[in-house]
Enzyme design. Structure first.
Site, PDB file in Angstrom:
ATOM      1  N   LYS A   1      24.326 -16.466  13.145  1.00  0.00           N
ATOM      2  CA  LYS A   1      24.500 -15.678  11.928  1.00  0.00           C
ATOM      3  C   LYS A   1      24.910 -14.301  11.962  1.00  0.00           C
ATOM      4  CE  LYS A   1      22.012 -14.782   7.316  1.00  0.00           C
ATOM      5  NZ  LYS A   1      20.728 -14.745   6.812  1.00  0.00           N
TER       6      LYS A   1
ATOM      7  N   ARG B   1      24.510 -11.152  -2.306  1.00  0.00           N
ATOM      8  CA  ARG B   1      23.671 -10.031  -2.678  1.00  0.00           C
ATOM      9  C   ARG B   1      23.422 -10.026  -4.247  1.00  0.00           C
ATOM     10  NH1 ARG B   1      24.804  -6.427   2.803  1.00  0.00           N
ATOM     11  NH2 ARG B   1      24.189  -8.177   4.240  1.00  0.00           N
TER      12      ARG B   1
ATOM     13  N   ARG C   1      22.065  -5.110   8.398  1.00  0.00           N
ATOM     14  CA  ARG C   1      20.899  -5.895   8.948  1.00  0.00           C
ATOM     15  C   ARG C   1      21.605  -6.090  10.392  1.00  0.00           C
ATOM     16  NH1 ARG C   1      21.059  -9.368   3.774  1.00  0.00           N
ATOM     17  NH2 ARG C   1      19.060  -8.561   2.792  1.00  0.00           N
TER      18      ARG C   1
ATOM     19  N   GLU D   1      22.375 -17.894  20.957  1.00  0.00           N
ATOM     20  CA  GLU D   1      21.392 -18.117  20.222  1.00  0.00           C
ATOM     21  C   GLU D   1      21.273 -19.553  19.818  1.00  0.00           C
ATOM     22  OE1 GLU D   1      19.439 -15.912  18.757  1.00  0.00           O
ATOM     23  OE2 GLU D   1      20.110 -14.076  18.829  1.00  0.00           O
TER      24      GLU D   1
ATOM     25  N   LYS E   1      27.373 -19.334  10.873  1.00  0.00           N
ATOM     26  CA  LYS E   1      27.471 -18.647   9.379  1.00  0.00           C
ATOM     27  C   LYS E   1      27.927 -17.130   9.589  1.00  0.00           C
ATOM     28  CE  LYS E   1      24.752 -16.964   5.451  1.00  0.00           C
ATOM     29  NZ  LYS E   1      23.253 -17.077   4.590  1.00  0.00           N
TER      30      LYS E   1
ATOM     31  N   SER F   1      29.431 -16.836   0.232  1.00  0.00           N
ATOM     32  CA  SER F   1      29.757 -16.418  -1.012  1.00  0.00           C
ATOM     33  C   SER F   1      31.103 -15.784  -1.067  1.00  0.00           C
ATOM     34  CB  SER F   1      28.659 -15.392  -1.505  1.00  0.00           C
ATOM     35  OG  SER F   1      28.410 -14.404  -0.801  1.00  0.00           O
TER      36      SER F   1
ATOM     37  N   TYR G   1      29.268 -23.836  -2.275  1.00  0.00           N
ATOM     38  CA  TYR G   1      28.945 -23.798  -3.529  1.00  0.00           C
ATOM     39  C   TYR G   1      29.785 -24.785  -4.307  1.00  0.00           C
ATOM     40  CZ  TYR G   1      26.630 -19.712  -2.040  1.00  0.00           C
ATOM     41  OH  TYR G   1      25.597 -18.815  -1.211  1.00  0.00           O
TER      42      TYR G   1
END
Length: 322
Positions: free
Chosen positions: A195, A205, A216, A232, A247, A273, A312
């Site tokens: 990610k 957000r 982040r 990871e 992602k 998004s 989505y």
């Protein structure tokens, strides 16, 4: 010399369909859904045309529509009315995400896989994915304690698959151990392994009314690091992940392909998004053929190696396919 004629197999729609290497299937799509505490009617998300923050009633209806269309799963995100430093609402039995999970599981749990986002960012007043130490840094191991509490609450509410999206070191092992110790070895874990700290999360957000200040980058991956994504994913598999995730999807197809080539477990991708919003905005201006662009984007993600895509457009695309 005989002329080679690959075009023969492109001559008609029937021939193209017969030899297609990559196909979309409704059951390989997962629909993310947002439910917001205190709403009396669904609230449109301006930066994501066609996507809403749901009430409990409209959430159940959207999940039922997804199931009817043949979508493979729904991923639930909760937006609480009140937030605090440790995200207390995240594991509360009456917290919006856990209440919504129970409602959706009762509505469609036999028809598709009910999944839940396991992260604190929607629930903390600072917007980070974990609890903070005295210096304002995300405390990895203290955060794991909150994740295990969330995992038990979400499993109790009826989630069949937990989406570990916080990018804390050791999160898969901690959650797996907590579930197994509680007799919940039946609950599957989706690790958001690769990610990235991406600019393409912006509209999300808005969707969760994020309280984040800063960024982040101390826990999400640097966009320039492909090998780190592989590392990871391997760590998460070793810790017991049932599925690993890349992602965002479209701008990380190289990472997706590399993870898919190496992974012994299913590999999913999240069409985030920003990816959604770009296509919708361009299509609204008439710059793209919307249906073709949506379909092509999903084919590309599957072609790169994704077994399942969170998108989505899941319900809409499932209806096109059927």
């Amino acid at each position: 010399m005989t002329t080679v004629r690959p075009r023969r197999l492109r001559a008609t729609p029937a021939l193209r369909a017969l030899v297609a290497e990559t196909r979309l299937h409704p059951e390989r799509l997962v629909l993310p859904l947002f439910v917001r505490e205190g709403l009396t009617q669904p609230h449109p998300i301006a930066s994501m045309p066609g996507v809403q923050q749901h009430t409990l009633d409209s959430l159940r209806a959207a999940a039922a529509e997804a199931a009817e269309a043949g979508v493979g799963g729904v991923m639930l995100f909760g937006v609480p009315a009140h937030r605090d430093a440790v995200g207390s609402a995240a594991d509360a039995a009456d917290g919006i995400l856990n209440v919504a999970t129970a409602a959706v599981a009762a509505e469609v749990g036999d028809a598709l896989v009910v999944q839940t986002d396991l992260c604190l960012d929607e629930f903390t007043d600072h917007g980070h994915c974990g609890v903070l130490d005295g210096a304002g840094r995300v405390d990895n191991d203290a955060t794991l304690e909150r994740y295990t509490a969330m995992a038990l609450a979400q499993a109790e509410a009826g989630s069949a698959l937990l989406g570990l999206s916080g990018m804390m070191d050791g999160q898969v092992a901690a959650v797996r151990a907590a579930l197994d110790d509680a007799g919940r070895s039946d609950v599957a874990l989706l690790a958001y392994s690769a990610k990235y700290a991406s600019a393409f999360y912006g509209p999300f957000r808005d969707a969760v009314d994020s309280a984040l200040t800063g960024d982040r980058r101390t826990y999400q991956l640097d966009p320039g690091n492909g090998r780190e994504g592989l590392r990871e994913a391997a760590l998460d598999v070793a810790e017991g992940a049932d599925v690993v995730m890349v992602k965002p999807a479209s701008h990380y197809l190289d990472v997706l392909a590399a993870v898919a080539a190496a992974s012994p477990v299913p590999v999913w991708a999240y069409q985030v998004s920003g990816e959604y919003a770009m296509v919708e905005a361009a299509a609204a201006h008439g710059w793209l053929d919307r249906e073709r662009a949506v379909t092509e984007s999903l084919v590309a993600i599957h072609r790169a190696g994704a077994d399942v895509v969170l998108t989505y457009w899941a319900t809409e695309v499932a209806r096109w396919l059927r």
